[in-house]
Design a protein around this motif. Sequence first.
Motif, mmCIF file in Angstrom:
data_model
loop_
_atom_site.group_PDB
_atom_site.id
_atom_site.type_symbol
_atom_site.label_atom_id
_atom_site.label_comp_id
_atom_site.label_asym_id
_atom_site.label_seq_id
_atom_site.Cartn_x
_atom_site.Cartn_y
_atom_site.Cartn_z
ATOM 1 N N GLY A 35 71.470 38.332 -24.309
ATOM 2 C CA GLY A 35 71.653 39.937 -24.859
ATOM 3 C C GLY A 35 70.619 40.763 -26.065
ATOM 4 O O GLY A 35 71.468 40.028 -27.109
ATOM 5 N N SER A 36 70.227 41.958 -26.313
ATOM 6 C CA SER A 36 69.745 42.078 -27.790
ATOM 7 C C SER A 36 68.401 40.948 -28.326
ATOM 8 O O SER A 36 68.907 40.717 -29.502
ATOM 9 C CB SER A 36 70.632 42.676 -28.762
ATOM 10 O OG SER A 36 70.666 43.206 -29.009
ATOM 11 N N CYS A 96 76.053 39.807 -33.738
ATOM 12 C CA CYS A 96 77.570 38.506 -34.283
ATOM 13 C C CYS A 96 78.054 37.843 -33.337
ATOM 14 O O CYS A 96 78.689 37.264 -33.379
ATOM 15 C CB CYS A 96 77.868 39.334 -34.928
ATOM 16 S SG CYS A 96 78.962 40.265 -34.889
ATOM 17 N N MET A 97 78.014 38.458 -32.545
ATOM 18 C CA MET A 97 79.597 38.336 -31.179
ATOM 19 C C MET A 97 78.548 37.974 -30.106
ATOM 20 O O MET A 97 78.839 36.810 -28.937
ATOM 21 C CB MET A 97 79.796 39.446 -30.451
ATOM 22 C CG MET A 97 81.216 39.874 -31.430
ATOM 23 S SD MET A 97 81.707 38.453 -32.125
ATOM 24 C CE MET A 97 83.300 38.539 -30.502
ATOM 25 N N ALA A 98 76.983 37.207 -30.379
ATOM 26 C CA ALA A 98 76.641 36.722 -28.856
ATOM 27 C C ALA A 98 76.709 34.629 -28.809
ATOM 28 O O ALA A 98 77.442 34.297 -30.220
ATOM 29 C CB ALA A 98 74.640 36.610 -29.300
ATOM 30 N N PRO A 127 82.868 37.016 -21.632
ATOM 31 C CA PRO A 127 82.155 35.357 -23.173
ATOM 32 C C PRO A 127 81.780 36.232 -24.545
ATOM 33 O O PRO A 127 81.182 35.939 -25.527
ATOM 34 C CB PRO A 127 80.594 35.507 -22.337
ATOM 35 C CG PRO A 127 80.476 36.806 -21.065
ATOM 36 C CD PRO A 127 81.928 36.997 -20.998
ATOM 37 N N ILE A 128 81.772 37.907 -24.438
ATOM 38 C CA ILE A 128 81.707 38.421 -25.828
ATOM 39 C C ILE A 128 83.172 39.474 -25.960
ATOM 40 O O ILE A 128 83.343 40.446 -25.918
ATOM 41 C CB ILE A 128 80.260 39.565 -25.950
ATOM 42 C CG1 ILE A 128 79.361 38.975 -25.179
ATOM 43 C CG2 ILE A 128 80.262 40.365 -27.000
ATOM 44 C CD1 ILE A 128 77.773 40.114 -24.805
ATOM 45 N N PRO A 129 84.320 38.868 -26.103
ATOM 46 C CA PRO A 129 85.482 38.929 -27.096
ATOM 47 C C PRO A 129 85.799 40.257 -28.063
ATOM 48 O O PRO A 129 86.953 40.061 -28.440
ATOM 49 C CB PRO A 129 86.529 38.547 -26.574
ATOM 50 C CG PRO A 129 85.120 37.117 -27.403
ATOM 51 C CD PRO A 129 84.098 37.016 -27.382
ATOM 52 N N VAL A 130 84.765 41.425 -27.504
ATOM 53 C CA VAL A 130 84.721 41.953 -28.337
ATOM 54 C C VAL A 130 86.207 43.659 -28.074
ATOM 55 O O VAL A 130 86.189 44.269 -27.130
ATOM 56 C CB VAL A 130 83.507 43.310 -28.821
ATOM 57 C CG1 VAL A 130 83.584 44.036 -29.432
ATOM 58 C CG2 VAL A 130 82.285 42.674 -29.642
#
Length: 516
Positions: free
Chosen positions: A289-290, A295-297, A452-455
């Motif tokens: 993605g993107s 930074c959270m990839a 997977p992307i715990p923002v």
Amino acid sequence: MTTSTAPATTNTATLPVVGHWIDGALVPSTSGRTQPVYDPALGVATKEVALASQEEIDTAIASAKAAFPAWRDLSMAKKQQIMFAFREILNRDKAELAEIITSEHGKVISDALGEIARGQEVVELATSMPSLVKGEFSENVSTGVDVFSIRQPLGVVGVISPFNFPVMVPLWFLPIAIAAGNTVVLKPSEKDPSAALWIAAKLGEAGLPDGVLTVLNGDKTAVDGLLTSPDVESISFVGSTPIAQYVYETGTKHGKRVQALGGAKNHMLVLPDADLDLVADSAVNAGFGSAGERCMAISVVVAVEPVADDLIAKIVERAGMLRIGDGRRGCDMGPLVTEQHRDKVASYIEVAEQDGAEVVVDGRTVQPDGDENGFWLGPTLIDRVPTSSRVYTEEIFGPVLSVVRVATYEEGVELINSGAFGNGTAIFTNDGGAARRFQKDVQVGMIGINVPIPVPVAYYSFGGWKKSLFGDSKAYGQDGVDFFTRQKAVTSRWTDPADRSGSTHGGVDLGFPSNA
């Protein structure tokens, strides 16, 4: 298509120049220094961005300083109304903003809209600022003495944001800083500066007074100007670890509060009992993605055997279904932000081959749905990556997903904890006990359990551990409120005019005061 394709040539002398936003208006630059801004899907420069001179830096900071007293003293209710109005404008015009993001960064429109939505969460949090800065009150802590606390703004604050989230990251800081009563000088990335100017104009439409938000375009000269100015009270930064460390050390050396969020190397630990279809979907979404410029990839899948072969097959199948191309054409993944960055990311694939890893999917061969001069690199999957390889140890910041095989849960956790970064991580399992153990054992600031992307959502705070965060304060949430305000504790006594005996003030006593 190979990564050596040169971008189309452009006569930059004929391009418009993006200036600064000072005193509530777009101001042309007088520095004489500019840098091209590219449309990554076309591979051509579409505009130039001004690079501020020291004189322009001083003017920008002076404008913010002059606006601070009146903005600080404006009622909370009126500040709150402006945040509400901006929230509505942002929601109304988000499609326009998404187009701006895509034209300069390259991410697809749907991803740009998602970025705006996550930034809007912090705007919505800022509308509740009156409750977030409430103090405390204790009556009669000593005879006739009360104690209470208040929170007040810092003054002029600096925000330095990265190219990968030209809207979301500024909105992590601006709404809270402004709603708390500060004035802000924002230095956006010179790679995609237009979104910041859009935000400034829309905040003005919402009623924000001139000078409360200043947008200063520039390069290292502008960064250093903010870091060293005696009139800037704090710095908020998001970017690579080496620059984050430089910002933190330079800013604190000059007496500033600093929150500097650095790089990452995020792992996904996959246990044998995990739902591999969910894992494969999540790995593709979080890895590509993107174009991996997050930074959270997820950049490393740590597979506890015997699941690796089955999981890789599922990831390969899904990666092959992705449509790579111009984000305005409804594609799944767009280009990288610049030719130089694309080439740097692609060079890691060659490093992997030299280090004995197996390149399962090679993004260098992608056939994009877009202009041949775009900065293309397709999804890349690399198996059996040695942990000594630069592919494993360095932040790549592109669509390169590595697979490392381990024998046990313990080996996987040790691998994660031994890294230099501690930004985000995830575990995929159907075992609640293992998940609970993981969240206790792993030395990382943000953890996902089958996510997977715990923002974190806006009312929590974003930030990592180790070399992913310099300073003690994370972004937004209560950490953000605390960072952009100073607390005062007030101890108060009022004499009672009806008391003729003088007992309310106690007379002369040279002993250390106690709360009796």
